[in-house]
Design a protein around this motif. Structure first.
Motif, mmCIF file in Angstrom:
data_model
loop_
_atom_site.group_PDB
_atom_site.id
_atom_site.type_symbol
_atom_site.label_atom_id
_atom_site.label_comp_id
_atom_site.label_asym_id
_atom_site.label_seq_id
_atom_site.Cartn_x
_atom_site.Cartn_y
_atom_site.Cartn_z
ATOM 1 N N ILE A 4 -47.849 -107.327 -11.552
ATOM 2 C CA ILE A 4 -47.971 -108.106 -10.323
ATOM 3 C C ILE A 4 -48.241 -109.555 -10.704
ATOM 4 N N LEU A 5 -47.350 -110.454 -10.284
ATOM 5 C CA LEU A 5 -47.496 -111.864 -10.615
ATOM 6 C C LEU A 5 -48.506 -112.525 -9.682
ATOM 7 N N PRO A 6 -49.251 -113.512 -10.177
ATOM 8 C CA PRO A 6 -50.212 -114.212 -9.319
ATOM 9 C C PRO A 6 -49.495 -115.033 -8.254
ATOM 10 N N MET A 7 -50.164 -115.223 -7.118
ATOM 11 C CA MET A 7 -49.582 -115.981 -6.014
ATOM 12 C C MET A 7 -49.505 -117.466 -6.378
ATOM 13 N N PRO A 8 -48.337 -118.093 -6.230
ATOM 14 C CA PRO A 8 -48.227 -119.539 -6.435
ATOM 15 C C PRO A 8 -48.654 -120.269 -5.160
ATOM 16 N N GLU A 9 -48.585 -121.575 -5.193
ATOM 17 C CA GLU A 9 -48.836 -122.333 -3.964
ATOM 18 C C GLU A 9 -47.650 -122.133 -3.022
ATOM 19 N N LEU A 10 -47.939 -121.738 -1.790
ATOM 20 C CA LEU A 10 -46.893 -121.408 -0.826
ATOM 21 C C LEU A 10 -46.915 -122.377 0.348
ATOM 22 N N PRO A 11 -45.841 -122.385 1.163
ATOM 23 C CA PRO A 11 -45.855 -123.209 2.371
ATOM 24 C C PRO A 11 -47.029 -122.840 3.269
ATOM 25 N N ILE A 12 -47.475 -123.771 4.061
ATOM 26 C CA ILE A 12 -48.570 -123.576 4.988
ATOM 27 C C ILE A 12 -48.253 -122.436 5.954
ATOM 28 N N LYS A 13 -49.270 -121.742 6.417
ATOM 29 C CA LYS A 13 -49.084 -120.616 7.343
ATOM 30 C C LYS A 13 -48.417 -121.091 8.632
ATOM 31 N N LEU A 14 -47.451 -120.300 9.099
ATOM 32 C CA LEU A 14 -46.793 -120.555 10.381
ATOM 33 C C LEU A 14 -46.391 -119.206 10.973
ATOM 34 N N ALA A 15 -47.249 -118.677 11.842
ATOM 35 C CA ALA A 15 -47.009 -117.371 12.466
ATOM 36 C C ALA A 15 -47.017 -117.544 13.983
ATOM 37 N N LEU A 16 -46.022 -116.939 14.659
ATOM 38 C CA LEU A 16 -45.868 -117.129 16.102
ATOM 39 C C LEU A 16 -46.276 -115.899 16.895
ATOM 40 N N THR A 17 -46.967 -116.145 17.994
ATOM 41 C CA THR A 17 -47.252 -115.079 18.964
ATOM 42 C C THR A 17 -46.332 -115.192 20.170
ATOM 43 N N SER A 18 -45.752 -116.365 20.388
ATOM 44 C CA SER A 18 -44.759 -116.583 21.439
ATOM 45 C C SER A 18 -43.686 -117.491 20.863
ATOM 46 N N ALA A 19 -42.552 -116.890 20.481
ATOM 47 C CA ALA A 19 -41.479 -117.627 19.815
ATOM 48 C C ALA A 19 -40.557 -118.283 20.835
ATOM 49 N N PRO A 20 -39.733 -119.233 20.418
ATOM 50 C CA PRO A 20 -38.733 -119.816 21.328
ATOM 51 C C PRO A 20 -37.793 -118.724 21.837
ATOM 52 N N PRO A 21 -37.429 -118.749 23.130
ATOM 53 C CA PRO A 21 -36.514 -117.732 23.660
ATOM 54 C C PRO A 21 -35.090 -117.962 23.170
ATOM 55 N N SER A 22 -34.367 -116.875 22.943
ATOM 56 C CA SER A 22 -32.956 -117.030 22.582
ATOM 57 C C SER A 22 -32.125 -117.397 23.809
ATOM 58 N N GLU A 23 -32.584 -116.963 25.000
ATOM 59 C CA GLU A 23 -31.937 -117.304 26.276
ATOM 60 C C GLU A 23 -33.012 -117.692 27.280
#
Length: 504
Positions: free
Chosen positions: A206-225
């Protein structure tokens, strides 16, 4: 979805055991698995050149397949010709792998977003995948957390395959074990075959975690329509992160931006207002000082009077016993699924998040029409076609499960006509007729005298002889008239045979 070429130098594969299963190791992803020896052929990037004769017999082009291995990150293909299925192992350094690196070390918000993306069409939909289920399973060990999915794949307007996948992101790769089922619908036995291989899968490092992009998690995403010019995007990021929604019209130049700053708990909310009707590309970014920027892209269609509908589960061309329609629409809408074919029916729902199941166990071609209506908005109509067919083994098992034992005196009753029956008796005569055979069949025998006579019609030439005791599975079909020696007509039970079985 962006794909990054997996270096073949990272995929050293070793054949370890020649017994009941062969073990394969993959240095690039630091993992190994076992393939049962009953698979006809196992292809890897290293043995394609030694299998050119087999590839030619299958109508495969060596150069095209080698290119697919390289560009699609294929580590292994195991062919189970007897069951019309192929196990495919892939590993890709794609955008998801860059974003998550290791799903086991992400929080619940990020894992939820990854799971939901498989059922709302935002993941792999552009490649033709439609996922009907998506849930996490931990296989133990070093947190072997995999997403379990069932899917169908359509390309160029036709269904390529159905199947089951186990997918994770670990050691910087999106790793997928895919049991692809060809020429039929995927079923429980195919998933069990995949699980048998999953039981042997393990990470060797198991490789160690590198620096990753900042957290971005959605509870209400843009609508497709949407039929409204305004909608709200909600989610969570890092404390005090700057979150921006940039909207581009696909039919005009220029862009608009909408921003918010995440609170101390990381929550943010952005209100987006579209300038006019049309199709938009929306880019959502989250950034904070000293952190790698995170980015998501979406497509939004805005049309006044449109009834927004998101169908997340629809039928594939190859149907199973039950077909499900699921999705979401706005509150107060009515969803109707009308079915024609072997079964003619109609089912409705008025739930915002709807799910409708249709019995498609009868063989044949089904036409589905999904109509979504709400007063004041334009109706939405979606059409689908699917075929339910059985293998010979499936057909035999289904007939046996449906077969009833009916008393001789009841066989001719109209209430039993069309029912599947199973009866044991003796063949007393076989007479060929136009395109069929008529078998005189006695259910009982006393000494040399046969009793309880029925007449069995079969379209295939019987493989039995007069005097044989057999069991017939058949459809009760009313009466069969026989002109007796005294010139009178007598009615006997008529059966239309599905198949026969020997009786010891």
């Amino acid at each position: 979805m962006r794909k990054f070429l997996l270096s073949l130098a990272c995929m050293m594969l070793l054949l370890i055991t020649p017994a009941l299963a062969d073990t394969y190791s993959f240095e690039g992803i630091h993992a190994s698995l076992e393939i049962p020896s009953d698979y006809e052929v196992v292809l890897t990037p290293y043995n394609l050149s030694s299998n050119t004769a087999w590839l030619s017999d299958q109508g495969m082009d060596y150069d095209a397949l080698m290119n697919a291995f390289e560009t699609e990150g294929i580590l292994l293909q195991a062919y189970d010709a007897e069951n019309d299925r192929i196990l495919v192992l892939t590993a890709l350094q794609d955008l998801d792998a860059q974003t998550f690196f290791d799903l086991n070390n992400q929080d619940e918000d990020m894992r939820r977003e990854y799971r939901v993306s498989h059922t709302n069409g935002s993941a792999y939909g552009v490649l033709g995948y439609s996922y009907s289920s998506s849930k996490w399973r931990n296989y133990g060990g070093d947190e072997l957390r995999f997403l379990q999915t069932k899917y169908s794949l359509r390309q160029e307007g036709r269904e390529v395959c159905t199947g089951y996948q186990r997918r994770t992101i670990r050691n910087g790769y999106t790793i997928t074990l895919d049991m692809q089922v060809l020429n039929r619908a995927a079923k429980e036995a195919d998933e069990k075959a995949l699980e048998k291989i999953m039981d042997t899968f393990q990470f060797t490092k198991i490789l160690p975690m590198p620096e990753l992009p900042i957290k971005l998690a959605l509870t209400s995403a843009p609508p497709s329509e949407t039929n409204s010019e305004t909608f709200t995007i909600k989610g969570s990021s890092a404390k005090n992160a700057k979150v921006t929604a940039t909207v581009f019209s696909l039919g005009a130049t220029g862009s608009q931006t909408f921003k918010d700053t995440a609170g101390t708990d990381g929550a943010f909310s952005i209100k987006v207002t579209l300038p006019s009707q049309g199709v938009y590309s929306l880019t959502l970014t989250a950034e904070a000082e000293g952190a790698i920027t995170a980015q998501r892209m979406y497509s939004v269609t805005y049309q006044k009077g449109m009834l927004p509908v998101d169908l997340t589960i629809t039928p594939s061309e190859t149907l199973t016993d039950t077909t499900e329609f699921a999705g979401s629409t706005i509150s107060g809408a009515k969803i109707q699924v009308a079915v024609s074919g072997p079964v003619n029916t109609s089912k409705t729902s008025t739930k915002q998040n709807f799910s409708i199941e249709i019995d498609t166990s009868a063989e044949g071609t089904y036409q589905f029409v999904v109509t979504v209506t709400k007063k004041g908005l334009d109706d939405r109509v979606f059409t689908f076609t699917g075929v339910r067919s059985y293998s010979e083994i499936d057909r035999v098992n289904k007939i046996k499960a449906q077969a009833k034992k009916i008393e001789y005196s009841s066989l001719q009753k109209s209430s039993n006509e069309g029912k599947t029956v199973a009866l044991t008796g003796y063949i007393t005569d076989i007479v060929p007729s136009t395109g069929e055979w008529v078998i005189t069949f006695a259910l009982t025998k006393s000494g040399e005298k046969y009793k309880q006579i029925t007449y069995v019609i079969t379209e295939t030439e019987p493989q039995y002889q007069e005097g044989d005791k057999v069991k017939v599975y058949a459809r009760a079909a009313g009466s069969y008239s026989v002109l007796e020696a005294d010139n009178t007509l007598k009615n006997y039970p008529r059966l239309e045979a599905y198949f026969f079985e020997s009786v010891e």
